[in-house]
Design an enzyme around this catalytic site. Structure first.
Site, mmCIF file in Angstrom:
data_model
loop_
_atom_site.group_PDB
_atom_site.id
_atom_site.type_symbol
_atom_site.label_atom_id
_atom_site.label_comp_id
_atom_site.label_asym_id
_atom_site.label_seq_id
_atom_site.Cartn_x
_atom_site.Cartn_y
_atom_site.Cartn_z
ATOM 1 N N HIS A 152 0.783 -1.144 -0.169
ATOM 2 C CA HIS A 152 -0.010 -0.006 0.134
ATOM 3 C C HIS A 152 0.909 1.220 -0.047
ATOM 4 O O HIS A 152 1.335 1.729 0.993
ATOM 5 C CB HIS A 152 -0.970 -0.015 1.283
ATOM 6 N N ASP A 157 1.600 7.072 2.186
ATOM 7 C CA ASP A 157 2.493 8.263 1.581
ATOM 8 C C ASP A 157 3.527 8.714 2.566
ATOM 9 O O ASP A 157 3.766 9.724 3.306
ATOM 10 C CB ASP A 157 1.514 9.123 1.477
ATOM 11 N N GLU A 184 -11.292 3.362 5.752
ATOM 12 C CA GLU A 184 -10.283 4.305 6.592
ATOM 13 C C GLU A 184 -10.950 5.739 7.316
ATOM 14 O O GLU A 184 -10.943 5.589 8.606
ATOM 15 C CB GLU A 184 -9.183 4.961 5.593
HETATM 16 N N1 HPA Z 1 -6.460 7.219 1.429
HETATM 17 C C1 HPA Z 1 -7.157 7.750 0.444
HETATM 18 N N2 HPA Z 1 -6.674 8.370 -0.746
HETATM 19 C C2 HPA Z 1 -5.080 8.532 -0.483
HETATM 20 C C3 HPA Z 1 -4.385 8.038 0.388
HETATM 21 C C4 HPA Z 1 -4.996 7.660 1.549
HETATM 22 O O1 HPA Z 1 -4.491 7.012 2.523
HETATM 23 N N3 HPA Z 1 -3.047 8.408 0.215
HETATM 24 C C5 HPA Z 1 -3.111 8.669 -1.227
HETATM 25 N N4 HPA Z 1 -4.517 8.989 -1.475
HETATM 26 ZN ZN ZN Z 2 -3.791 4.945 0.657
#
Ligand code: HPA
Ligand code: ZN
Length: 329
Positions: A16, A278, A199
């Site tokens: 991821h 990220d 999330e």
């Molecule tokens: N969630 C949703 N979109 C995203 C993320 C994430 O963690 N990172 C980059 N785009």
């Molecule tokens: Zn992500």
């Protein structure tokens, strides 16, 4: 061997990872300068100071802004190769990388420019670092399904370079079901399917990712814990969840790593692994995610080994390739 040495020494896969989220401020300024692009922030320090987020959207606003510096094939190569150099230092043996074509094509950069740079870096990383990789196209869920169909069309000439289709960006109010038709098309074309779900969004979004998109793997999935039946389904079917601890902390999905649900997830039999999401924005690459979580949750050596093995097992590698990596534990 102490825990940090153990974490470094284990062969790991990263599943991821948004390549645009590995854009380090230093490289961003170098590339912006050579492309004559003016960034919103005057210096690396000023930019880093802006990396304080209250939620996913706060982060996304800054992250899309940074992407504006990327114009040419070489920019995408430099971005991707810089990630692989970090990956090599962390003993990552395999990476499954997401990129979001719409972030670039909507600014006038061609799909081909983006994928050519990324692919060249993948090939060089394989040659120089012996890291294998897969590529995942991620659709932006805040845009409509029609726009995802356009990306899918642009991707067709590059079918051989793309392994999977995913779904990311602003989750709330953009349920997986919104992308029902394009994911059906992706599945018909033999792509592996991933989707960010749970999330910030509710457990229902995880159900939709599974039942409607037919996701092979769920990105994040933290909020499954609110639904017992869902936890049981995910555990019984060993559906992989890609957990991103430092991302969860920085985007306030959890307010303290001591309260991170990873241990509870392991105890409930969920098939989870650790990732950096990220890393340029969230304060650390893959090993830092393992190390911080180990410290805050007191994870044992055997739990760390399970998590690293899970990263290999939940990948798109063949059984033979997985067994080869698992034989090195
Ligand atoms: N969630 C949703 N979109 C995203 C993320 C994430 O963690 N990172 C980059 N785009
Ligand atoms: Zn992500």
């Amino acid at each position: 061997m102490n825990m940090e040495q153990l974490i470094l020494s284990l062969p790991k896969a990263e599943l991821h990872l948004h390549i645009e989220g590995t854009f380090e401020p230093e490289l961003m300024f170098i590339i912006a300068k050579r492309n004559n692009i003016k960034l919103k922030y005057k210096s690396v320090e000023e930019l880093k100071k802006a990396y304080k987020f209250n939620n996913l959207q706060d982060f996304l606003d800054i992250y899309y802004e940074g992407c504006n510096a990327l114009l040419h094939e070489q920019d995408f190569y430099d971005l991707t190769y810089a990630y692989f150099t970090k990956a090599y230092e962390q003993n990552i043996v395999h990476a499954e990388i997401m990129f979001a074509p719409q972030t670039h094509t909507n600014r006038g950069v061609s799909f081909e420019t983006v994928i050519a740079g990324i692919y060249r870096a993948q090939a060089d990383a394989n040659k120089n670092y012996n890291i294998s990789s897969k590529l995942i196209i991620s659709f932006l869920r805040h845009l409509d399904e029609e726009a995802a169909f356009e990306v899918f069309e642009q991707a067709k000439p590059f079918r051989g370079l793309i392994d999977a289709i995913g779904l990311d960006s602003s989750e709330l109010n953009h349920p997986p079901a919104k992308f029902k038709h394009i994911f059906r098309e992706a599945r018909k074309n033999g792509f592996f399917i991933t989707a960010h779900a749970g999330e910030e969004g509710p457990p229902e979004y995880i159900w939709e990712a599974i039942n409607i998109l037919k996701a092979d793997r769920i990105d994040h999935g933290n909020r499954c814990l609110e639904n017992e039946e869902l936890v049981k389904y995910l555990a019984d079917n060993q559906i992989p969840l890609t957990i991103c601890p430092l991302s969860n902390l920085k985007l306030k999905v959890v307010d303290d790593l001591k309260k991170h649900p990873l241990k509870e997830m392991l105890d409930k039999g969920l098939f989870i692994n650790i990732n950096s999401d990220d890393p340029a924005y969230f304060g650390g690459y893959l090993n830092k995610n393992y190390i911080e979580l180990q410290k805050h949750l007191n994870l044992t050596e055997s739990e760390i080994i399970i998590l690293a093995k899970n990263s290999i097992k939940a990948s798109m590698l063949t059984e033979d390739e997985k067994n080869f990596h698992l034989s090195n534990f």
